[in-house]
Design a protein around this motif. Structure first.
Motif, PDB file in Angstrom:
ATOM      1  N   ARG A 299      21.627  18.422 -10.186  1.00  0.00           N
ATOM      2  CA  ARG A 299      22.345  19.703 -10.298  1.00  0.00           C
ATOM      3  C   ARG A 299      21.364  20.852 -10.513  1.00  0.00           C
ATOM      4  N   LYS A 300      21.673  22.006  -9.913  1.00  0.00           N
ATOM      5  CA  LYS A 300      20.856  23.198 -10.077  1.00  0.00           C
ATOM      6  C   LYS A 300      21.591  24.208 -10.966  1.00  0.00           C
ATOM      7  N   THR A 301      20.858  24.840 -11.845  1.00  0.00           N
ATOM      8  CA  THR A 301      21.417  25.849 -12.733  1.00  0.00           C
ATOM      9  C   THR A 301      21.437  27.198 -12.027  1.00  0.00           C
TER      10      THR A 301
ATOM     11  N   ALA B  68      23.669  38.320  -6.981  1.00  0.00           N
ATOM     12  CA  ALA B  68      22.888  38.607  -5.780  1.00  0.00           C
ATOM     13  C   ALA B  68      21.866  37.510  -5.506  1.00  0.00           C
ATOM     14  N   ILE B  69      21.299  36.946  -6.565  1.00  0.00           N
ATOM     15  CA  ILE B  69      20.351  35.841  -6.383  1.00  0.00           C
ATOM     16  C   ILE B  69      21.083  34.575  -5.985  1.00  0.00           C
ATOM     17  N   ASN B  70      22.211  34.289  -6.644  1.00  0.00           N
ATOM     18  CA  ASN B  70      22.971  33.077  -6.345  1.00  0.00           C
ATOM     19  C   ASN B  70      23.473  33.071  -4.905  1.00  0.00           C
ATOM     20  N   LYS B  71      23.748  34.264  -4.354  1.00  0.00           N
ATOM     21  CA  LYS B  71      24.245  34.354  -2.977  1.00  0.00           C
ATOM     22  C   LYS B  71      23.117  34.494  -1.958  1.00  0.00           C
TER      23      LYS B  71
ATOM     24  N   VAL C 280      18.998  38.310  -2.927  1.00  0.00           N
ATOM     25  CA  VAL C 280      17.736  38.573  -3.605  1.00  0.00           C
ATOM     26  C   VAL C 280      17.080  37.224  -3.874  1.00  0.00           C
ATOM     27  N   SER C 281      15.772  37.157  -3.687  1.00  0.00           N
ATOM     28  CA  SER C 281      15.087  35.882  -3.904  1.00  0.00           C
ATOM     29  C   SER C 281      14.068  36.009  -5.033  1.00  0.00           C
ATOM     30  N   ILE C 282      13.781  34.886  -5.652  1.00  0.00           N
ATOM     31  CA  ILE C 282      12.801  34.795  -6.718  1.00  0.00           C
ATOM     32  C   ILE C 282      12.002  33.506  -6.530  1.00  0.00           C
TER      33      ILE C 282
END
Length: 271
Positions: A199-201, A207-210, A213-215
């Motif tokens: 599982r990923k948190t 915006a990042i989850n969709k 925006v990337s990190i």
């Protein structure tokens, strides 16, 4: 009188296994350089998964292309890559992107000097963002670089083979391991995979989850045990099926690449 050497079981498409006496008999058109990594893969897969996948896929595609007349050669897989976001886990061995660029630049220079002007970078690790290397070296070398992330090849038929979404050490890689290195897959006493569910948190930002925006994802916060994808529906049969797709598609590309003349418009169609 010198006799022609006996080639025996040598495979002329695999550099690591052949001597100079075989090399000098052939003119190679394409070099394939796999890029791996050394990092944990959930609790159940070996640290060498990315490197093993590069070895396996590289060998299969070069063999298939050679048998179709393409003069290709597989170089040894680079076993280290960019894994800075797994730094909290033991023995995740990192090469900075700038270091990887320098390594690849030197290797490309070696190949170009020796007359190999078509090079496929076969990437087996998501953290190796190699597109920048192609842009950095464009115009600085007369070699033509091509990049393939092999795990992107089968996305159009992904759900015909696999059931779970995947990112790292999930159904895809576990299926490959079960098919080709089952002795390296850690199991519980009852025979089940010694793995969590991958599982990923999610982050706290929509915006990042969709994906807007990337990190750089800190893997110790993103995952529990480095797995990002549920491996428990993996089978050896799925591993063999996906390899067939990858090999067929990439081997055909290598054949076409080897046959294509390098002219002023290469690799584009002539006007």
């Amino acid at each position: 009188m010198n006799q022609a050497p006996h080639t025996g079981p040598f495979r002329p498409w695999k550099l690591a296994d052949i001597p100079y006496g075989i090399i000098r008999q052939h003119r190679y058109e394409v070099a394939v350089l796999p890029l791996g990594a050394t990092e944990p893969h959930n609790l159940h897969l070996p640290y060498s998964m990315d490197t093993r996948e590069g070895d396996l896929i590289g060998e299969k595609i070069c063999e298939a292309a050679w048998q179709r007349g393409a003069r290709v050669i597989l170089l040894p897989t680079i076993p280290y890559g960019t894994v800075s976001n797994q730094r909290e886990f033991p023995f995740a061995l990192n090469l900075r992107p700038s270091t990887l660029l320098r390594v690849l630049s030197d290797l490309v220079d070696s190949l170009a000097y020796q007359g190999v002007k078509k090079i496929l970078l076969l990437n087996s690790h998501g953290g190796n963002e190699i597109k920048s290397v192609l842009r950095e070296l464009y115009g600085r070398t007369d070699a033509h670089l091509f990049l393939c992330n092999w795990y992107a090849i089968f996305q159009d038929c992904y759900h015909q083979i696999f059931e779970e979404p995947d990112d790292h050490a999930g159904e895809v890689e576990t299926s490959l391991a079960l098919a080709f290195w089952p002795e390296l897959v850690l199991r519980n006493a009852n025979g089940t995979l010694a793995a969590d569910e991958g599982r990923k948190t999610p982050t706290r930002f929509d915006a990042i989850n969709k994906g807007w925006v990337s990190i750089t994802r800190a893997w110790h916060l993103l995952t529990t045990n480095t797995g990002a994808g549920n491996p428990h529906k993996a089978t050896a049969e799925k591993g063999r099926r996906v390899l067939e797709v990858v090999v067929e598609r990439l081997a055909q590309f290598l054949v076409e690449l080897a046959q294509a003349p390098i002219d002023e418009s290469f690799p584009f169609l002539s006007a």
